[in-house]
Design an enzyme around this catalytic site. Sequence first.
Site, PDB file in Angstrom:
ATOM      1  CG  HIS A  25      10.015  11.462   3.811  1.00 57.43           C
ATOM      2  ND1 HIS A  25      10.814  10.726   2.964  1.00 57.43           N
ATOM      3  CD2 HIS A  25       8.759  11.374   3.299  1.00 57.43           C
ATOM      4  CE1 HIS A  25      10.065  10.224   1.996  1.00 57.43           C
ATOM      5  NE2 HIS A  25       8.817  10.603   2.170  1.00 57.43           N
TER       6      HIS A  25
ATOM      7  CG  ASP B 264       8.110   8.890  -1.395  1.00 52.35           C
ATOM      8  OD1 ASP B 264       8.244   9.636  -0.418  1.00 52.35           O
ATOM      9  OD2 ASP B 264       7.744   7.704  -1.287  1.00 52.35           O
TER      10      ASP B 264
ATOM     11  CD  GLU C 115       7.642   8.683   5.199  1.00 48.22           C
ATOM     12  OE1 GLU C 115       6.413   8.612   5.106  1.00 48.22           O
ATOM     13  OE2 GLU C 115       8.382   8.154   4.363  1.00 48.22           O
ATOM     14  CD  GLU C 116       9.821   6.385   1.917  1.00 52.80           C
ATOM     15  OE1 GLU C 116       8.932   5.577   2.220  1.00 52.80           O
ATOM     16  OE2 GLU C 116       9.713   7.197   0.986  1.00 52.80           O
TER      17      GLU C 116
ATOM     18  CG  ASP D 256       5.805  12.136   1.613  1.00 55.63           C
ATOM     19  OD1 ASP D 256       6.474  11.989   0.574  1.00 55.63           O
ATOM     20  OD2 ASP D 256       5.571  11.210   2.417  1.00 55.63           O
TER      21      ASP D 256
ATOM     22  CG  HIS E 135       8.438   3.426  -2.018  1.00 58.52           C
ATOM     23  ND1 HIS E 135       7.311   3.023  -1.336  1.00 58.52           N
ATOM     24  CD2 HIS E 135       8.751   4.654  -1.529  1.00 58.52           C
ATOM     25  CE1 HIS E 135       6.942   3.960  -0.479  1.00 58.52           C
ATOM     26  NE2 HIS E 135       7.811   4.962  -0.575  1.00 58.52           N
TER      27      HIS E 135
HETATM   28  N1  BES Z   1       5.063   9.344   0.425  1.00 55.54           N
HETATM   29  C1  BES Z   1       4.746   8.076   0.996  1.00 55.54           C
HETATM   30  C2  BES Z   1       3.314   8.000   1.445  1.00 55.54           C
HETATM   31  C3  BES Z   1       2.286   7.973   0.343  1.00 55.54           C
HETATM   32  C4  BES Z   1       2.419   7.145  -0.751  1.00 55.54           C
HETATM   33  C5  BES Z   1       1.163   8.758   0.486  1.00 55.54           C
HETATM   34  C6  BES Z   1       1.443   7.156  -1.742  1.00 55.54           C
HETATM   35  C7  BES Z   1       0.188   8.747  -0.484  1.00 55.54           C
HETATM   36  C8  BES Z   1       0.321   7.928  -1.612  1.00 55.54           C
HETATM   37  C9  BES Z   1       5.644   7.799   2.181  1.00 55.54           C
HETATM   38  O1  BES Z   1       6.972   8.168   1.957  1.00 55.54           O
HETATM   39  C10 BES Z   1       5.630   6.331   2.471  1.00 55.54           C
HETATM   40  O2  BES Z   1       6.093   5.583   1.651  1.00 55.54           O
HETATM   41  N2  BES Z   1       5.103   5.944   3.636  1.00 55.54           N
HETATM   42  C11 BES Z   1       5.048   4.574   4.032  1.00 55.54           C
HETATM   43  C12 BES Z   1       4.507   4.444   5.428  1.00 55.54           C
HETATM   44  C13 BES Z   1       5.538   4.433   6.506  1.00 55.54           C
HETATM   45  C14 BES Z   1       4.888   4.264   7.861  1.00 55.54           C
HETATM   46  C15 BES Z   1       6.622   3.373   6.296  1.00 55.54           C
HETATM   47  C16 BES Z   1       4.106   3.795   3.135  1.00 55.54           C
HETATM   48  O3  BES Z   1       3.106   4.354   2.656  1.00 55.54           O
HETATM   49  O4  BES Z   1       4.361   2.596   2.945  1.00 55.54           O
HETATM   50 ZN    ZN Z   2       7.726   6.732   0.509  1.00 54.01          ZN
END
Ligand code: BES
Ligand code: ZN
Length: 251
Positions: free
Chosen positions: A61, A81, A115-116, A143, A219
Amino acid sequence: YYEAKSGKDAVLWLKRQWEEMTKGRNDINVELVSHNWTQPSLILTWKGTDFPQEVFILGGHIDSINHNTDETDFIAPGADDNASGIATLTEVLRVLVNQSFSPRRTLKFMAYAAEEVGLLGSHEIASKAKKNKLNVKGVLQFDMTNFMGPDWNIVLIDDYTNKPQNEFLAELIDRYVKVPWGYGRCGYACSDHASWTNEGYPASFPFEAKMRYSNHHIHTDHDTLANMGGTTSPATNFAKLGIAFVIGVQN
Ligand code: BES
Ligand code: ZN
């Protein structure tokens, strides 16, 4: 930020990089995918010579976010990220293009928007692929690839992913990347691989560390290269794995 001008500008910037790297090639094309929000996705298609209908996808993403504010455009460097994943994809592409390699099966490099905020870009792209009966043979998600955990260099996420393909990646790591690896899990649909899994396609997600040791600055405005030790060397393992995967699926 998927509704910010800077979010769109980042995608247009990447498009120029990918076009510059592949200019003069008639087997490679780069195009934006628009959505009903500001940030587009980006897809580079490298047409296979022998089995062009068979498609392998490498993606990540391109949006970032700062959860410490309710703003819709704020400081969100997203170095890990997920600038790391986008850079990893770009490096795989750069190396392969410079090796005068031609894939026998079609490759697609994808930078997903939004994605976020719920895997929005990848969801649209994967469901459109399914509707169009695109013959996607395998998907890799990059990612967060540049933060070094204390033990394993690569963690193969074992939920919302495909077991045989994960085992293939494990073999590639042992043979070609030669770093310690293990299995881990998100526990939820944590990235764009889940969009492909949900459409029934085989997807894998090689990640930077076990969940509890992964980068805690994501984040926030602290997700910077400086906070990853100022080096991009952890991500090189993922670029090697991506290259091994692309070569490995051409036989
Ligand atoms: N890169 C993250 C996912 C992640 C974080 C994987 C830490 C493993 C460890 C991704 O960009 C993310 O933040 N995903 C969201 C989920 C999405 C459905 C909004 C999350 O994890 O909150
Ligand atoms: Zn993220």
